[in-house]
Design a protein around this motif. Structure first.
Motif, PDB file in Angstrom:
ATOM      1  N   LYS A   1       0.833  -1.208   0.000  1.00  0.00           N
ATOM      2  CA  LYS A   1       0.000   0.000   0.000  1.00  0.00           C
ATOM      3  C   LYS A   1       0.864   1.253   0.000  1.00  0.00           C
ATOM      4  O   LYS A   1       0.551   2.237  -0.693  1.00  0.00           O
ATOM      5  CB  LYS A   1      -0.936   0.000   1.215  1.00  0.00           C
ATOM      6  N   ALA A   2       1.957   1.222   0.745  1.00  0.00           N
ATOM      7  CA  ALA A   2       2.858   2.377   0.775  1.00  0.00           C
ATOM      8  C   ALA A   2       3.533   2.609  -0.568  1.00  0.00           C
ATOM      9  O   ALA A   2       3.985   3.718  -0.853  1.00  0.00           O
ATOM     10  CB  ALA A   2       3.917   2.180   1.857  1.00  0.00           C
ATOM     11  N   ARG A   3       3.570   1.566  -1.399  1.00  0.00           N
ATOM     12  CA  ARG A   3       4.186   1.666  -2.724  1.00  0.00           C
ATOM     13  C   ARG A   3       3.165   1.901  -3.831  1.00  0.00           C
ATOM     14  O   ARG A   3       3.471   1.770  -5.004  1.00  0.00           O
ATOM     15  CB  ARG A   3       4.984   0.397  -3.044  1.00  0.00           C
ATOM     16  N   GLY A   4       1.924   2.201  -3.444  1.00  0.00           N
ATOM     17  CA  GLY A   4       0.932   2.579  -4.443  1.00  0.00           C
ATOM     18  C   GLY A   4      -0.043   1.505  -4.853  1.00  0.00           C
ATOM     19  O   GLY A   4      -0.819   1.698  -5.790  1.00  0.00           O
ATOM     20  N   PHE A   5      -0.050   0.361  -4.157  1.00  0.00           N
ATOM     21  CA  PHE A   5      -1.028  -0.692  -4.441  1.00  0.00           C
ATOM     22  C   PHE A   5      -2.248  -0.446  -3.544  1.00  0.00           C
ATOM     23  O   PHE A   5      -2.178  -0.616  -2.329  1.00  0.00           O
ATOM     24  CB  PHE A   5      -0.432  -2.075  -4.160  1.00  0.00           C
ATOM     25  N   ASP A   6      -3.341  -0.048  -4.151  1.00  0.00           N
ATOM     26  CA  ASP A   6      -4.512   0.348  -3.369  1.00  0.00           C
ATOM     27  C   ASP A   6      -5.568  -0.743  -3.242  1.00  0.00           C
ATOM     28  O   ASP A   6      -6.402  -0.693  -2.339  1.00  0.00           O
ATOM     29  CB  ASP A   6      -5.164   1.593  -3.995  1.00  0.00           C
ATOM     30  N   ASN A   7      -5.561  -1.723  -4.132  1.00  0.00           N
ATOM     31  CA  ASN A   7      -6.618  -2.734  -4.148  1.00  0.00           C
ATOM     32  C   ASN A   7      -6.154  -3.993  -3.409  1.00  0.00           C
ATOM     33  O   ASN A   7      -5.876  -5.032  -4.008  1.00  0.00           O
ATOM     34  CB  ASN A   7      -7.011  -3.055  -5.590  1.00  0.00           C
ATOM     35  N   LEU A   8      -6.073  -3.870  -2.097  1.00  0.00           N
ATOM     36  CA  LEU A   8      -5.561  -4.947  -1.260  1.00  0.00           C
ATOM     37  C   LEU A   8      -6.622  -5.387  -0.263  1.00  0.00           C
ATOM     38  O   LEU A   8      -7.332  -4.564   0.311  1.00  0.00           O
ATOM     39  CB  LEU A   8      -4.318  -4.483  -0.499  1.00  0.00           C
ATOM     40  N   VAL A   9      -6.700  -6.704  -0.037  1.00  0.00           N
ATOM     41  CA  VAL A   9      -7.643  -7.261   0.929  1.00  0.00           C
ATOM     42  C   VAL A   9      -6.895  -8.284   1.776  1.00  0.00           C
ATOM     43  O   VAL A   9      -6.342  -9.255   1.246  1.00  0.00           O
ATOM     44  CB  VAL A   9      -8.842  -7.936   0.237  1.00  0.00           C
ATOM     45  N   ASP A  10      -6.870  -8.079   3.070  1.00  0.00           N
ATOM     46  CA  ASP A  10      -6.192  -8.998   3.978  1.00  0.00           C
ATOM     47  C   ASP A  10      -7.169 -10.073   4.451  1.00  0.00           C
ATOM     48  O   ASP A  10      -8.313  -9.784   4.779  1.00  0.00           O
ATOM     49  CB  ASP A  10      -5.644  -8.244   5.183  1.00  0.00           C
ATOM     50  N   VAL A  11      -6.714 -11.315   4.473  1.00  0.00           N
ATOM     51  CA  VAL A  11      -7.536 -12.430   4.953  1.00  0.00           C
ATOM     52  C   VAL A  11      -7.203 -12.654   6.424  1.00  0.00           C
ATOM     53  O   VAL A  11      -6.140 -13.171   6.766  1.00  0.00           O
ATOM     54  CB  VAL A  11      -7.274 -13.712   4.146  1.00  0.00           C
ATOM     55  N   THR A  12      -8.107 -12.228   7.300  1.00  0.00           N
ATOM     56  CA  THR A  12      -7.857 -12.343   8.738  1.00  0.00           C
ATOM     57  C   THR A  12      -7.823 -13.814   9.143  1.00  0.00           C
ATOM     58  O   THR A  12      -8.557 -14.638   8.608  1.00  0.00           O
ATOM     59  CB  THR A  12      -8.941 -11.615   9.545  1.00  0.00           C
ATOM     60  N   GLY A  13      -6.972 -14.115  10.087  1.00  0.00           N
ATOM     61  CA  GLY A  13      -6.870 -15.504  10.552  1.00  0.00           C
ATOM     62  C   GLY A  13      -5.959 -16.363   9.719  1.00  0.00           C
ATOM     63  O   GLY A  13      -5.535 -17.432  10.162  1.00  0.00           O
ATOM     64  N   GLY A  14      -5.672 -15.933   8.481  1.00  0.00           N
ATOM     65  CA  GLY A  14      -4.718 -16.618   7.633  1.00  0.00           C
ATOM     66  C   GLY A  14      -5.024 -18.088   7.394  1.00  0.00           C
ATOM     67  O   GLY A  14      -6.174 -18.515   7.392  1.00  0.00           O
ATOM     68  N   TRP A  15      -3.944 -18.844   7.208  1.00  0.00           N
ATOM     69  CA  TRP A  15      -4.083 -20.258   6.846  1.00  0.00           C
ATOM     70  C   TRP A  15      -4.807 -21.046   7.941  1.00  0.00           C
ATOM     71  O   TRP A  15      -5.517 -22.013   7.661  1.00  0.00           O
ATOM     72  CB  TRP A  15      -2.711 -20.872   6.582  1.00  0.00           C
ATOM     73  N   GLY A  16      -4.651 -20.634   9.176  1.00  0.00           N
ATOM     74  CA  GLY A  16      -5.324 -21.338  10.259  1.00  0.00           C
ATOM     75  C   GLY A  16      -6.827 -21.379  10.072  1.00  0.00           C
ATOM     76  O   GLY A  16      -7.476 -22.388  10.396  1.00  0.00           O
ATOM     77  N   ASP A  17      -7.422 -20.294   9.542  1.00  0.00           N
ATOM     78  CA  ASP A  17      -8.860 -20.275   9.264  1.00  0.00           C
ATOM     79  C   ASP A  17      -9.179 -20.829   7.880  1.00  0.00           C
ATOM     80  O   ASP A  17     -10.231 -21.443   7.683  1.00  0.00           O
ATOM     81  CB  ASP A  17      -9.401 -18.846   9.391  1.00  0.00           C
ATOM     82  N   ILE A  18      -8.294 -20.619   6.925  1.00  0.00           N
ATOM     83  CA  ILE A  18      -8.529 -21.113   5.566  1.00  0.00           C
ATOM     84  C   ILE A  18      -8.622 -22.630   5.549  1.00  0.00           C
ATOM     85  O   ILE A  18      -9.435 -23.227   4.820  1.00  0.00           O
ATOM     86  CB  ILE A  18      -7.395 -20.626   4.629  1.00  0.00           C
ATOM     87  N   GLU A  19      -7.791 -23.296   6.390  1.00  0.00           N
ATOM     88  CA  GLU A  19      -7.806 -24.767   6.456  1.00  0.00           C
ATOM     89  C   GLU A  19      -9.191 -25.314   6.766  1.00  0.00           C
ATOM     90  O   GLU A  19      -9.539 -26.428   6.359  1.00  0.00           O
ATOM     91  CB  GLU A  19      -6.831 -25.250   7.541  1.00  0.00           C
ATOM     92  N   LYS A  20      -9.990 -24.531   7.502  1.00  0.00           N
ATOM     93  CA  LYS A  20     -11.296 -25.010   7.958  1.00  0.00           C
ATOM     94  C   LYS A  20     -12.389 -24.857   6.898  1.00  0.00           C
ATOM     95  O   LYS A  20     -13.515 -25.312   7.100  1.00  0.00           O
ATOM     96  CB  LYS A  20     -11.703 -24.253   9.227  1.00  0.00           C
ATOM     97  N   THR A  21     -12.059 -24.197   5.793  1.00  0.00           N
ATOM     98  CA  THR A  21     -13.047 -23.994   4.734  1.00  0.00           C
ATOM     99  C   THR A  21     -12.950 -25.117   3.705  1.00  0.00           C
ATOM    100  O   THR A  21     -12.025 -25.928   3.736  1.00  0.00           O
ATOM    101  CB  THR A  21     -12.822 -22.649   4.022  1.00  0.00           C
TER     102      THR A  21
END
Length: 483
Positions: free
Chosen positions: A437-457
């Motif tokens: 974002k500091a380098r000009g990338f504005d279209n960013l979405v963070d996945v909260t919980g990361g892989w620990g939560d992704i594994e459960k999907t």
């Protein structure tokens, strides 16, 4: 006899306090000296020696300040050359502390001056080994950090390490305690145990590098296999430990200064100061100073600072939780970042009250990501974990984009695309998002919980492969692909 391990989780580093009859020695101290001075006063002891196992690369030692404040002698093993006064001990030299004695064992391999200190108790019995980065629990020190010394290669140093282990350490009794300089999380080895001490006999049985039937060639090949490039700050910290550095007290006095929003902004513009936000990922996402970088104190703070901020002399201004200002300055100084100019008084709330712009980063949960992916509303998922983590198992739709190499690989991304980022738990992905974002990338979405939560999907994933069974060639190929 008193032996105390002083472990610092952020650096996965162990310093040691040993005392007998009112005399003490401290081994591999961290940059800030006050905790050691407090300990000496509490015990009513006088510090006689400061033992350094080698020139540390992953942190700046506190040996110089501690020596100046206590009058203690700094001790290195053979071949150590410094720009300040030390006692360069000979191999086999005996140093007395109260009723205890330490034998200096020169154990080159990790570095040329690396030495191990063998502690004998009041009865003269071998009691403990302070091995520095020569021998860890589960591993040995990497042999590629001192290859710029002369014409030595990592294979040459690995050969020296093989000899050191087999000639100086392995012949010792099994009941000797091993006290290493690091545990799991350190970049000074590849396979460090989470345990911070153990017995030499157990290491002879379980440590791959101490196999009794291991040939020198096998040792060299296994110890040098799969070494990723060391963090860029390692060489700079090693040089500071050899040449000397600014007093930590002066660094803290300069850095722990409250800055008004206007003065904060002025330093950013005039001094080109980097704005470093050390709060939590959630707080940073909810609101931060535009252009600031997130590296949270509640994580592997110092190693990530050292890996990602390439100029060790970079002027830095801080955004901190209230009451954590001195902690942030201290932890920066531990890895040689001494040019902190102050912190934002009142934090982001004070910034906003001054009428200044506040930026945010969008976040989604893992189930929300699954819904968007199923609906075809996700362009690119960036998995910012290490290649070994990614290879063990990952989302089929994800691309590996390791945080370790983000500064080298940013040009591979398109500023107009939307990127969903995740790591293991949310810490590294927010670091990556803040840098982008500091380098000009504005279209960013963070996945909260990361892989620990992704594994459960139920999002499609590759089959799980135990990281310990991954082909080293496969890991090497993955690492090289992102360099």
């Amino acid at each position: 006899m008193k032996v105390e391990q002083i472990y610092t989780g952020c650096l996965a580093e162990a310093a040691y306090y040993i005392e007998s009859e009112g005399e003490a020695v401290i081994i591999d101290p961290l940059r800030e000296t006050q905790p050691y001075l407090d300990k000496l006063e509490e015990e009513g002891a006088k510090l006689k020696y400061i033992f350094e196992t080698h020139f540390h690369a992953d942190f700046v030692s506190g040996h110089l300040d501690l020596a100046k404040k206590t009058g203690a002698t700094i001790v290195y093993g053979p071949m150590a050359k410094t720009e300040y006064d030390i006692h360069s001990a000979k191999d086999g030299e005996i140093l007395k502390v109260g009723k205890l004695s330490f034998e200096v064992l020169h154990t080159p391999g990790h570095t040329l001056e690396s030495s191990t200190y063998l502690l004998r108790d009041e009865e003269g019995k071998d009691y403990a080994l302070f091995t520095g980065d020569t021998l860890f629990l589960g591993d040995v020190g990497r042999p590629d950090l001192a290859i710029k010394q002369g014409s030595l290669t990592k294979e040459d140093l690995a050969g020296l390490l093989y000899n050191s282990l087999r000639q100086k350490i392995m012949p010792l009794a099994d009941d000797i305690i091993v006290y290493p300089a690091h545990g799991a999380g350190s970049a000074c080895g590849k396979n460090l145990s989470k345990d911070t001490w153990g017995y030499l006999g157990d290491q002879k049985k379980t440590n791959y590098a101490l196999r009794a039937d291991m040939t020198k060639q096998e040792f060299v090949e296994e110890v040098t296999a799969g070494l990723t490039p060391p963090p860029q700050y390692f060489a700079k910290n090693a040089m500071m430990n050899k040449a000397g550095y600014e007093s930590f007290d002066e660094v803290l006095e300069k850095g722990a200064v409250a800055l008004t929003p206007d003065r904060f902004e002025q330093l950013v513009e005039q001094e080109e100061a980097l704005m470093l936000d050390v709060r939590t990922p959630q707080e940073f996402a909810a609101g931060h100073v535009p252009g600031s970088i997130f590296i949270g104190l509640k994580g592997q703070f110092a190693p990530w600072v050292g890996a990602l901020i390439t100029d060790i002399n970079q002027p830095i201004v801080l955004i901190t939780p209230e009451g954590s200002e001195e902690e942030a300055v201290t932890r920066l100084a531990r890895v040689g970042y001494d040019n902190t100019l102050g912190y934002l008084d009142g934090g982001v709330a004070g910034w906003a009250e001054a009428g200044k712009e506040v930026a945010t980063i969008k976040s989604v949960t893992a189930p929300q990501l699954a819904e968007k992916l199923a609906a075809g509303r996700v362009e690119t998922i960036l998995d910012v974990r290490k290649p070994s983590e990614y290879l063990a198992q990952h989302l089929e739709a994800a691309t590996n984009f390791p945080l370790d190499y983000i500064n080298r690989n940013m040009q591979k991304l398109n500023r107009y695309d939307t990127y969903h980022l995740h790591c293991a738990g949310g810490y590294r992905s927010m670091i990556a998002a803040s840098i982008l974002k500091a380098r000009g990338f504005d279209n960013l979405v963070d996945v909260t919980g990361g892989w620990g939560d992704i594994e459960k999907t139920d999002m499609p994933k590759t089959d799980y492969v135990c990281p310990t069974t991954l082909s080293q060639d496969l890991i090497d190929e993955a690492v090289s692909s992102v360099l």
